[in-house]
Scaffold this active site. Structure first.
Site, PDB file in Angstrom:
ATOM      1  N   THR A 169      -1.209   4.902  21.439  1.00 24.31           N
ATOM      2  CA  THR A 169      -0.126   5.468  20.621  1.00 24.31           C
ATOM      3  C   THR A 169       0.803   4.286  20.368  1.00 24.31           C
ATOM      4  OG1 THR A 169       1.262   6.048  22.510  1.00 24.31           O
ATOM      5  CG2 THR A 169      -0.275   7.744  21.760  1.00 24.31           C
ATOM      6  N   HIS A 170       1.403   4.246  19.213  1.00 28.31           N
ATOM      7  CA  HIS A 170       2.241   3.095  18.814  1.00 28.31           C
ATOM      8  C   HIS A 170       1.449   1.782  18.857  1.00 28.31           C
ATOM      9  CE1 HIS A 170       5.759   5.775  19.574  1.00 28.31           C
ATOM     10  NE2 HIS A 170       4.988   6.195  20.568  1.00 28.31           N
ATOM     11  N   SER A 291     -16.382 -16.958   4.652  1.00 31.50           N
ATOM     12  CA  SER A 291     -15.312 -17.666   3.961  1.00 31.50           C
ATOM     13  C   SER A 291     -15.905 -18.894   3.284  1.00 31.50           C
ATOM     14  CB  SER A 291     -14.245 -18.090   4.969  1.00 31.50           C
ATOM     15  OG  SER A 291     -13.534 -19.207   4.482  1.00 31.50           O
ATOM     16  N   LYS A 297     -16.065 -17.794   9.841  1.00 31.85           N
ATOM     17  CA  LYS A 297     -15.502 -16.484   9.518  1.00 31.85           C
ATOM     18  C   LYS A 297     -16.529 -15.420   9.159  1.00 31.85           C
ATOM     19  CE  LYS A 297     -11.669 -15.742   8.053  1.00 31.85           C
ATOM     20  NZ  LYS A 297     -10.298 -15.390   8.154  1.00 31.85           N
ATOM     21  N   ASN A 299     -15.695 -11.759   7.569  1.00 32.54           N
ATOM     22  CA  ASN A 299     -14.579 -10.900   7.159  1.00 32.54           C
ATOM     23  C   ASN A 299     -15.024  -9.474   6.851  1.00 32.54           C
ATOM     24  OD1 ASN A 299     -12.832 -13.121   7.291  1.00 32.54           O
ATOM     25  ND2 ASN A 299     -13.362 -13.733   5.195  1.00 32.54           N
ATOM     26  N   GLU A 304     -11.702  -3.560   4.072  1.00 31.13           N
ATOM     27  CA  GLU A 304     -10.418  -3.927   3.457  1.00 31.13           C
ATOM     28  C   GLU A 304     -10.310  -3.380   2.036  1.00 31.13           C
ATOM     29  OE1 GLU A 304      -9.251  -8.253   4.353  1.00 31.13           O
ATOM     30  OE2 GLU A 304     -11.352  -8.134   4.912  1.00 31.13           O
ATOM     31  N   GLN A 336      -4.825  13.382 -23.173  1.00 29.73           N
ATOM     32  CA  GLN A 336      -5.974  12.490 -23.262  1.00 29.73           C
ATOM     33  C   GLN A 336      -5.938  11.456 -22.123  1.00 29.73           C
ATOM     34  OE1 GLN A 336      -7.626  11.284 -27.176  1.00 29.73           O
ATOM     35  NE2 GLN A 336      -6.930   9.242 -26.635  1.00 29.73           N
TER      36      GLN A 336
HETATM   37  N1  ARG Z   1      -9.778  13.192 -27.296  1.00 35.48           N
HETATM   38  C1  ARG Z   1      -8.957  14.312 -27.064  1.00 35.48           C
HETATM   39  C2  ARG Z   1      -8.553  14.356 -25.593  1.00 35.48           C
HETATM   40  O1  ARG Z   1      -9.160  13.714 -24.853  1.00 35.48           O
HETATM   41  C3  ARG Z   1      -9.692  15.572 -27.401  1.00 35.48           C
HETATM   42  C4  ARG Z   1      -8.829  16.695 -27.810  1.00 35.48           C
HETATM   43  C5  ARG Z   1      -8.194  16.380 -29.094  1.00 35.48           C
HETATM   44  N2  ARG Z   1      -7.467  17.461 -29.626  1.00 35.48           N
HETATM   45  C6  ARG Z   1      -6.559  17.314 -30.579  1.00 35.48           C
HETATM   46  N3  ARG Z   1      -5.956  18.355 -31.012  1.00 35.48           N
HETATM   47  N4  ARG Z   1      -6.258  16.130 -31.042  1.00 35.48           N
HETATM   48  O2  ARG Z   1      -7.647  15.000 -25.213  1.00 35.48           O
END
Ligand code: ARG
Length: 473
Positions: A169-170, A291, A297, A299, A304, A336
């Site tokens: 712990t710690h 390395s 080394k 690694n 990581e 989007q």
């Molecule tokens: N490429 C658009 C998206 O990924 C698809 C939907 C587009 N709809 C619109 N009304 N422009 O969201």
């Protein structure tokens, strides 16, 4: 644009848009490029076509399109799906996104009848459908990979029930524990991840298709039928919610963040344990690198990297929460932005889980070093306090007595097991010869058989439970 890398054709500007009716001029190419999602949403090509196939089937069954048209549309879509699977489709920035690219290709292949596919649907319900289909598949894959890592942990744990190591712990030595017990702690963390991902499927596995742009449609469609064809368990109740919900993506990013946090903690332990200072484990050469300048080394790069990649997954979660926070109903183009972070998270989580299972399976455990470490500290001090407490001394007083003994040891440069009995007797007449057995780290571990404790019997029982879980489908 073919595959993921190829750039679009330079003729973009002259291309007539599928939605170009009310426009008197076309956007400049660089503006198109800014707005386009095809460079990344081509990842959804198969889901997009599958969604369209279900939609077309339903349009035919409901008498909205003549069967003959539907047959042509489905024939064209199936050809496109085959090409997509071969990586043979050429996408174009001019058609903005995956939906319009596919529609354009369909029309090029079968003629104007291809333009009937979009009857009673919008890109808004279409894109949401694609994302649900995509994530359902990926979450299934991730669930399998979590199980794989759990299996690797159990396999190592089985070999090391009686391997003892310092528990911390710690990051200070606290009490000795079984190495299997330590590994199984991660098994149970992963079990919660498994539960979270699998419970999220209930929300992912709902169909938004047929919600239209936002308000439903005037055509007599059957949303339950498309849901059934696509294997969805249910449909969204509300059309506005259906097209503007991205909770399921945020939930996925959140579950992924939690999973990565767990992996990152274990990664940190592997890194510490494989250091010169600990030397508890040695990672297999396959998961380490050398390395370029220091020949000695080795690694723990993969561990990581997983620790590091956790940061980008958290970032995607924060990004999506922020994208969504101010959006009025229903669809907004902001949404989007949901894709790249989600794709990247899938890739990161899948890769990390695969690497991790390999690392755990192949690591070499230095049982001798671990056990030696438990004898060179005061992590058995609690045993003495418990010893007195079991003989009726209030624990607080026992703690004080043992604290003084520890101080005495530190001054003398010895450990508790080195003190002669008369020193103990002086501290408390209740100490007897059997304290030396109690002080032994192995005894200390093995006596902790309270439920969920590190005692060997408890760890064996936990292992059996873990294996049982893995064997139930
Ligand atoms: N490429 C658009 C998206 O990924 C698809 C939907 C587009 N709809 C619109 N009304 N422009 O969201």
């Amino acid at each position: 644009m073919k595959g993921r890398r190829k750039s679009h054709s330079s003729a973009t500007r002259l291309v007539k848009k599928l939605w170009g009716g009310r426009f008197t001029k076309t956007a400049e190419e660089w503006v198109d490029e800014f707005g386009a999602s095809i460079p990344f949403d081509q990842e959804l090509v198969e889901e997009d076509i599958e969604g369209s196939l279900a939609h077309a089937t339903m349009l035919g069954e409901c008498g909205i399109l003549p069967e003959d048209d539907v047959e042509q549309i489905k024939g064209g879509l199936i050809r496109l799906l085959e090409k997509a699977k071969q990586g043979e489709l050429e996408f174009s920035i001019a058609y903005e996104d995956i939906h319009l690219n596919i529609e354009k290709m369909l029309i090029d292949d079968i003629g104007p009848v291809g333009g009937k596919l979009h009857t009673g649907r919008s890109r808004n319900d279409q894109v949401a459908t694609d994302m649900h289909l995509y994530l359902r598949k990926r979450v299934e894959e991730i669930l399998g990979l979590i199980r794989g890592l759990q299996r690797a942990l159990v396999a190592q744990a089985e070999k090391h029930v009686e391997t003892i190591m310092p528990g911390y712990t710690h990051l200070q030595r606290a009490q000795p524990i079984s190495f299997a017990h330590h590994l199984l702690a991660y098994f149970w963390m992963l079990e919660r991840d498994y539960e979270r991902f699998s419970e999220s499927q209930k929300r992912i596995n709902k169909s938004p298709l047929g919600a239209g742009a936002l308000a439903g449609t005037t055509f007599p469609i059957n949303r339950h039928r498309t849901a059934e064809l696509l294997g969805f368990a249910d449909i969204y109740e509300n059309s506005l919610d259906a097209v503007s919900d991205r909770d399921f993506i945020i939930e996925f990013l959140s579950n992924s963040s939690m999973l990565m946090m767990h992996l990152s903690r274990l990664a940190e332990e592997l890194i510490l344990w494989s250091s010169q200072e600990f030397q508890f484990i040695e990672l297999d050469d396959a998961f380490a690198t050398g390395s370029s300048i220091m020949p000695q080394k080795k690694n723990p790069d993969m561990a990581e990297l997983i620790r590091g990649k956790t940061g980008r997954v958290y970032g995607h979660l924060m990004a999506m929460l922020t994208v969504m926070k101010g959006l009025p109903l229903a669809y907004n183009k902001d949404m989007q932005e949901d894709k790249e972070g989600m794709f990247d998270t899938v890739k990161t989580v899948v890769g990390s889980l695969k690497i991790f299972a390999g690392m755990i399976e192949t690591m070499n455990v230095r049982t001798d070093v671990m056990e030696r470490a438990t004898k060179q500290d005061f992590s058995n001090a609690t045993e003495l306090a418990d010893y007195l407490a079991a003989k009726g001394v209030p624990f607080r007083e026992a703690h004080e007595i043992v604290g003084k003994l520890v101080l005495h040891c530190i001054e003398q440069g010895v450990f508790l097991a080195d003190l002669p009995l008369d020193v103990y007797k002086e501290a408390s007449p209740l100490f007897e010869e059997d304290i030396y057995d109690a002080l032994h780290p192995r005894t200390a571990v093995n006596r902790r058989n309270s439920a969920g404790g590190t005692g060997f019997a408890e760890v064996r029982a936990a292992l059996a439970k873990a294996k049982q879980l893995l064997s139930t489908p």
